[in-house]
Design a protein around this motif. Sequence first.
Motif, PDB file in Angstrom:
ATOM      1  N   ILE A 289       0.840  -1.206   0.000  1.00 41.05           N
ATOM      2  CA  ILE A 289       0.000   0.000   0.000  1.00 41.05           C
ATOM      3  C   ILE A 289       0.870   1.249   0.000  1.00 41.05           C
ATOM      4  O   ILE A 289       0.531   2.261  -0.624  1.00 41.05           O
ATOM      5  CB  ILE A 289      -0.963  -0.010   1.206  1.00 41.05           C
ATOM      6  CG1 ILE A 289      -2.042  -1.078   1.001  1.00 41.05           C
ATOM      7  CG2 ILE A 289      -1.593   1.351   1.434  1.00 41.05           C
ATOM      8  CD1 ILE A 289      -2.854  -1.388   2.241  1.00 41.05           C
ATOM      9  N   LEU A 290       2.009   1.198   0.692  1.00 40.23           N
ATOM     10  CA  LEU A 290       2.905   2.352   0.766  1.00 40.23           C
ATOM     11  C   LEU A 290       3.759   2.540  -0.481  1.00 40.23           C
ATOM     12  O   LEU A 290       4.471   3.536  -0.591  1.00 40.23           O
ATOM     13  CB  LEU A 290       3.817   2.223   2.001  1.00 40.23           C
ATOM     14  CG  LEU A 290       3.137   2.342   3.353  1.00 40.23           C
ATOM     15  CD1 LEU A 290       4.138   2.080   4.465  1.00 40.23           C
ATOM     16  CD2 LEU A 290       2.488   3.704   3.515  1.00 40.23           C
ATOM     17  N   TRP A 291       3.710   1.612  -1.424  1.00 36.53           N
ATOM     18  CA  TRP A 291       4.537   1.705  -2.623  1.00 36.53           C
ATOM     19  C   TRP A 291       4.372   3.032  -3.363  1.00 36.53           C
ATOM     20  O   TRP A 291       5.375   3.644  -3.748  1.00 36.53           O
ATOM     21  CB  TRP A 291       4.254   0.522  -3.542  1.00 36.53           C
ATOM     22  CG  TRP A 291       4.968   0.617  -4.842  1.00 36.53           C
ATOM     23  CD1 TRP A 291       6.301   0.420  -5.057  1.00 36.53           C
ATOM     24  CD2 TRP A 291       4.408   0.968  -6.097  1.00 36.53           C
ATOM     25  NE1 TRP A 291       6.600   0.608  -6.377  1.00 36.53           N
ATOM     26  CE2 TRP A 291       5.445   0.958  -7.041  1.00 36.53           C
ATOM     27  CE3 TRP A 291       3.120   1.293  -6.519  1.00 36.53           C
ATOM     28  CZ2 TRP A 291       5.232   1.260  -8.373  1.00 36.53           C
ATOM     29  CZ3 TRP A 291       2.913   1.588  -7.849  1.00 36.53           C
ATOM     30  CH2 TRP A 291       3.962   1.571  -8.756  1.00 36.53           C
ATOM     31  N   PRO A 292       3.145   3.548  -3.598  1.00 39.41           N
ATOM     32  CA  PRO A 292       3.024   4.821  -4.323  1.00 39.41           C
ATOM     33  C   PRO A 292       3.646   6.006  -3.576  1.00 39.41           C
ATOM     34  O   PRO A 292       3.983   7.016  -4.185  1.00 39.41           O
ATOM     35  CB  PRO A 292       1.514   5.031  -4.470  1.00 39.41           C
ATOM     36  CG  PRO A 292       0.910   3.694  -4.280  1.00 39.41           C
ATOM     37  CD  PRO A 292       1.826   2.961  -3.362  1.00 39.41           C
ATOM     38  N   GLU A 293       3.800   5.893  -2.260  1.00 38.84           N
ATOM     39  CA  GLU A 293       4.391   6.974  -1.479  1.00 38.84           C
ATOM     40  C   GLU A 293       5.890   7.107  -1.737  1.00 38.84           C
ATOM     41  O   GLU A 293       6.489   8.114  -1.406  1.00 38.84           O
ATOM     42  CB  GLU A 293       4.159   6.730   0.021  1.00 38.84           C
ATOM     43  CG  GLU A 293       2.713   6.657   0.425  1.00 38.84           C
ATOM     44  CD  GLU A 293       1.998   7.982   0.263  1.00 38.84           C
ATOM     45  OE1 GLU A 293       2.613   9.031   0.518  1.00 38.84           O
ATOM     46  OE2 GLU A 293       0.814   7.955  -0.127  1.00 38.84           O
ATOM     47  N   GLY A 294       6.487   6.057  -2.253  1.00 38.64           N
ATOM     48  CA  GLY A 294       7.925   6.081  -2.509  1.00 38.64           C
ATOM     49  C   GLY A 294       8.701   5.577  -1.304  1.00 38.64           C
ATOM     50  O   GLY A 294       8.138   5.063  -0.346  1.00 38.64           O
TER      51      GLY A 294
ATOM     52  N   ARG B 121       9.586   0.813   3.890  1.00 37.66           N
ATOM     53  CA  ARG B 121       8.197   0.343   3.835  1.00 37.66           C
ATOM     54  C   ARG B 121       8.018  -0.950   4.609  1.00 37.66           C
ATOM     55  O   ARG B 121       6.996  -1.156   5.268  1.00 37.66           O
ATOM     56  CB  ARG B 121       7.759   0.160   2.376  1.00 37.66           C
ATOM     57  CG  ARG B 121       7.663   1.475   1.625  1.00 37.66           C
ATOM     58  CD  ARG B 121       7.158   1.308   0.197  1.00 37.66           C
ATOM     59  NE  ARG B 121       8.188   0.715  -0.649  1.00 37.66           N
ATOM     60  CZ  ARG B 121       7.990  -0.336  -1.439  1.00 37.66           C
ATOM     61  NH1 ARG B 121       6.804  -0.918  -1.501  1.00 37.66           N
ATOM     62  NH2 ARG B 121       8.960  -0.814  -2.174  1.00 37.66           N
ATOM     63  N   SER B 122       9.020  -1.821   4.575  1.00 40.99           N
ATOM     64  CA  SER B 122       8.958  -3.074   5.332  1.00 40.99           C
ATOM     65  C   SER B 122       8.950  -2.810   6.827  1.00 40.99           C
ATOM     66  O   SER B 122       8.194  -3.441   7.575  1.00 40.99           O
ATOM     67  CB  SER B 122      10.138  -3.978   4.980  1.00 40.99           C
ATOM     68  OG  SER B 122      10.059  -4.399   3.646  1.00 40.99           O
ATOM     69  N   LEU B 123       9.804  -1.898   7.274  1.00 40.46           N
ATOM     70  CA  LEU B 123       9.837  -1.569   8.704  1.00 40.46           C
ATOM     71  C   LEU B 123       8.497  -1.028   9.180  1.00 40.46           C
ATOM     72  O   LEU B 123       8.011  -1.403  10.247  1.00 40.46           O
ATOM     73  CB  LEU B 123      10.946  -0.554   8.991  1.00 40.46           C
ATOM     74  CG  LEU B 123      12.364  -1.088   8.998  1.00 40.46           C
ATOM     75  CD1 LEU B 123      13.363   0.052   9.140  1.00 40.46           C
ATOM     76  CD2 LEU B 123      12.544  -2.100  10.120  1.00 40.46           C
TER      77      LEU B 123
END
Length: 80
Positions: free
Chosen positions: A46-51, A57-59
Motif C-alpha cells: 500500500i505504501l509503494w506509491p508513497e515512494g 516500507r517493510s519496517l
Amino acid sequence: MAAYTLLQLFEVGVASVILLIGVLKGWPPVALLGGGFLIGKAILNILWPEGGSVYRRSLIGYGIAAVFVLGGVIFAHFAA
C-alpha cells in the motif's frame, strides 16, 4: 515474471499456510502470526506509491503488524 514478484507471491503463500494451520489447529497465536505477516505485506505494498525504499516500507508495515500480533496474543490470553 520478475524475481521480486515471485518472492512476494512466495511470502504470501507461506503466510497463508501459517494462518491456515493456526485456524485449523485452533492455535490463536499462530493464526495471528500468519495474519500479521499478511497485514505487513499489504501495508508494504500500500505504501509503494508513497515512494521510499523497500526497507523503510517493510519496517513500517511489519512494525504495525507486530503491534497487531502482540495485541492479539495479549487479548487472546486474557479472553481465554
